[in-house]
Design a protein around this motif. Structure first.
Motif, PDB file in Angstrom:
ATOM      1  N   LEU A   1      -6.873   1.521  -0.938  1.00  0.00           N
ATOM      2  CA  LEU A   1      -6.942   2.967  -1.164  1.00  0.00           C
ATOM      3  C   LEU A   1      -5.745   3.441  -1.987  1.00  0.00           C
ATOM      4  O   LEU A   1      -5.884   4.236  -2.907  1.00  0.00           O
ATOM      5  CB  LEU A   1      -6.998   3.705   0.174  1.00  0.00           C
ATOM      6  CG  LEU A   1      -8.291   3.569   0.974  1.00  0.00           C
ATOM      7  CD1 LEU A   1      -8.128   4.196   2.353  1.00  0.00           C
ATOM      8  CD2 LEU A   1      -9.466   4.204   0.241  1.00  0.00           C
ATOM      9  N   GLY A   2      -4.561   2.933  -1.643  1.00  0.00           N
ATOM     10  CA  GLY A   2      -3.362   3.283  -2.397  1.00  0.00           C
ATOM     11  C   GLY A   2      -3.463   2.863  -3.850  1.00  0.00           C
ATOM     12  O   GLY A   2      -3.048   3.587  -4.757  1.00  0.00           O
ATOM     13  N   ALA A   3      -4.047   1.687  -4.075  1.00  0.00           N
ATOM     14  CA  ALA A   3      -4.188   1.175  -5.439  1.00  0.00           C
ATOM     15  C   ALA A   3      -5.228   1.962  -6.228  1.00  0.00           C
ATOM     16  O   ALA A   3      -5.269   1.884  -7.456  1.00  0.00           O
ATOM     17  CB  ALA A   3      -4.583  -0.299  -5.409  1.00  0.00           C
ATOM     18  N   ASN A   4      -6.064   2.735  -5.526  1.00  0.00           N
ATOM     19  CA  ASN A   4      -7.102   3.512  -6.201  1.00  0.00           C
ATOM     20  C   ASN A   4      -6.792   5.003  -6.246  1.00  0.00           C
ATOM     21  O   ASN A   4      -7.684   5.831  -6.397  1.00  0.00           O
ATOM     22  CB  ASN A   4      -8.450   3.275  -5.523  1.00  0.00           C
ATOM     23  CG  ASN A   4      -9.113   1.990  -5.977  1.00  0.00           C
ATOM     24  OD1 ASN A   4      -9.837   1.959  -6.962  1.00  0.00           O
ATOM     25  ND2 ASN A   4      -8.836   0.907  -5.254  1.00  0.00           N
ATOM     26  N   GLY A   5      -5.505   5.345  -6.111  1.00  0.00           N
ATOM     27  CA  GLY A   5      -5.092   6.709  -6.388  1.00  0.00           C
ATOM     28  C   GLY A   5      -4.893   7.607  -5.185  1.00  0.00           C
ATOM     29  O   GLY A   5      -4.562   8.779  -5.340  1.00  0.00           O
ATOM     30  N   PHE A   6      -5.092   7.082  -3.978  1.00  0.00           N
ATOM     31  CA  PHE A   6      -4.884   7.901  -2.787  1.00  0.00           C
ATOM     32  C   PHE A   6      -3.415   7.906  -2.377  1.00  0.00           C
ATOM     33  O   PHE A   6      -2.747   6.869  -2.421  1.00  0.00           O
ATOM     34  CB  PHE A   6      -5.700   7.360  -1.605  1.00  0.00           C
ATOM     35  CG  PHE A   6      -7.163   7.688  -1.647  1.00  0.00           C
ATOM     36  CD1 PHE A   6      -7.643   8.845  -1.048  1.00  0.00           C
ATOM     37  CD2 PHE A   6      -8.058   6.842  -2.289  1.00  0.00           C
ATOM     38  CE1 PHE A   6      -8.993   9.157  -1.083  1.00  0.00           C
ATOM     39  CE2 PHE A   6      -9.415   7.142  -2.336  1.00  0.00           C
ATOM     40  CZ  PHE A   6      -9.880   8.303  -1.729  1.00  0.00           C
ATOM     41  N   GLN A   7      -2.933   9.071  -1.969  1.00  0.00           N
ATOM     42  CA  GLN A   7      -1.678   9.112  -1.231  1.00  0.00           C
ATOM     43  C   GLN A   7      -1.993   8.635   0.181  1.00  0.00           C
ATOM     44  O   GLN A   7      -3.076   8.909   0.699  1.00  0.00           O
ATOM     45  CB  GLN A   7      -1.132  10.537  -1.170  1.00  0.00           C
ATOM     46  CG  GLN A   7      -0.605  11.069  -2.481  1.00  0.00           C
ATOM     47  CD  GLN A   7      -0.070  12.488  -2.295  1.00  0.00           C
ATOM     48  OE1 GLN A   7      -0.827  13.402  -1.990  1.00  0.00           O
ATOM     49  NE2 GLN A   7       1.223  12.650  -2.452  1.00  0.00           N
ATOM     50  N   ILE A   8      -1.059   7.947   0.804  1.00  0.00           N
ATOM     51  CA  ILE A   8      -1.345   7.300   2.084  1.00  0.00           C
ATOM     52  C   ILE A   8      -0.447   7.814   3.204  1.00  0.00           C
ATOM     53  O   ILE A   8       0.774   7.910   3.037  1.00  0.00           O
ATOM     54  CB  ILE A   8      -1.167   5.767   1.986  1.00  0.00           C
ATOM     55  CG1 ILE A   8      -2.098   5.177   0.911  1.00  0.00           C
ATOM     56  CG2 ILE A   8      -1.403   5.107   3.339  1.00  0.00           C
ATOM     57  CD1 ILE A   8      -3.570   5.255   1.223  1.00  0.00           C
ATOM     58  N   VAL A   9      -1.065   8.138   4.334  1.00  0.00           N
ATOM     59  CA  VAL A   9      -0.345   8.295   5.600  1.00  0.00           C
ATOM     60  C   VAL A   9      -0.908   7.218   6.521  1.00  0.00           C
ATOM     61  O   VAL A   9      -2.053   7.323   6.994  1.00  0.00           O
ATOM     62  CB  VAL A   9      -0.550   9.694   6.226  1.00  0.00           C
ATOM     63  CG1 VAL A   9       0.113   9.753   7.604  1.00  0.00           C
ATOM     64  CG2 VAL A   9       0.033  10.773   5.336  1.00  0.00           C
ATOM     65  N   ASP A  10      -0.147   6.156   6.743  1.00  0.00           N
ATOM     66  CA  ASP A  10      -0.591   5.039   7.581  1.00  0.00           C
ATOM     67  C   ASP A  10      -0.054   5.248   8.997  1.00  0.00           C
ATOM     68  O   ASP A  10       1.143   5.118   9.240  1.00  0.00           O
ATOM     69  CB  ASP A  10      -0.088   3.720   6.993  1.00  0.00           C
ATOM     70  CG  ASP A  10      -0.586   2.506   7.763  1.00  0.00           C
ATOM     71  OD1 ASP A  10      -1.201   2.677   8.837  1.00  0.00           O
ATOM     72  OD2 ASP A  10      -0.347   1.374   7.298  1.00  0.00           O
TER      73      ASP A  10
END
Length: 217
Positions: free
Chosen positions: A117-126
């Motif tokens: 998801l991160g590699a596809n442009g999403f900002q991430i809250v893990d």
């Protein structure tokens, strides 16, 4: 060596818990000109599915699945920078809040999906593993008004049931309409997603990224 032979080696490295060798195999695959996404989807993920199936059948146990997970983590350390290079500049898909359901600590698929998801442009809250639904709702509330995708995973049927509770809580807090909800894991099906009123599921991490982008359009 053909690409398929390389994919087979990557698959076997994951299945055989080859913690030391998996990263090196990824480097060799990249040097052979194989895209990072293909290395994941056609090699590593195939191995992880076999590991998951063996675990479900009680042919292997938690120590083995953790070692395969470590091999996968080592591989992703090599591949993530390559995935980042392929991400379009300025592309913003939204905010993905990722987590593993309460009572579940199986985070291999979760980590892989989060990376994709991160590699596809999403900002991430893990949020990590064994996350309580009330904490997920609280995190979603912090980002009300933003483009938010909740991405939860569960490997066990028991932890999967918490996904229905999460959907109910989102409705109770008037948050359902402000977020998209996507769930995955071995027991999750399209029928289940429809039953609980979520938005989507996916077969694997690469598909999850594609589906997530579609859901957020």
């Amino acid at each position: 060596m053909t690409n398929q032979e390389i994919f087979d080696k990557l698959r076997d490295a994951i299945v055989n818990q080859n913690v030391a060798g998996t990263a090196q195999l990824c480097k060799e695959a990249l040097a052979a000109g194989i895209p990072a996404l293909d290395i994941i989807t056609k090699g590593l993920s195939v191995g992880m599915k076999i590991v998951g199936d063996k675990f479900e059948a009680a042919e292997i146990f938690l120590p083995q699945i953790m070692m395969s997970g470590k091999a996968m983590s080592n591989a992703m350390e090599v591949l993530t920078p390559e995935l980042e290079k392929s991400k379009e500049e300025g592309e913003e898909a939204g905010l993905a809040i990722t987590f593993v359901a309460e009572g579940d600590i199986h985070d291999i698929g979760h980590r892989l999906v989060t990376t994709m998801l991160g590699a596809n442009g999403f900002q991430i809250v893990d949020m990590g593993v064994d996350v309580q639904n009330e904490d997920v709702v609280e995190e979603a509330a912090k980002h009300k008004g933003e483009k938010v995708l909740l991405v939860g995973s569960a490997l066990m049927t028991t932890s999967m049931l918490g996904q229905k509770d999460l959907m109910d809580r989102l409705r109770e807090e008037n948050l359902r309409d402000s977020v998209k909800c996507m769930f995955g894991g071995a027991p999750v099906s399209d029928k289940w997603i429809s039953e609980i009123g979520a938005d989507a599921t996916a077969e694997n991490a690469a598909e999850a990224a594609k589906v997530a982008l579609e859901v957020m359009k």
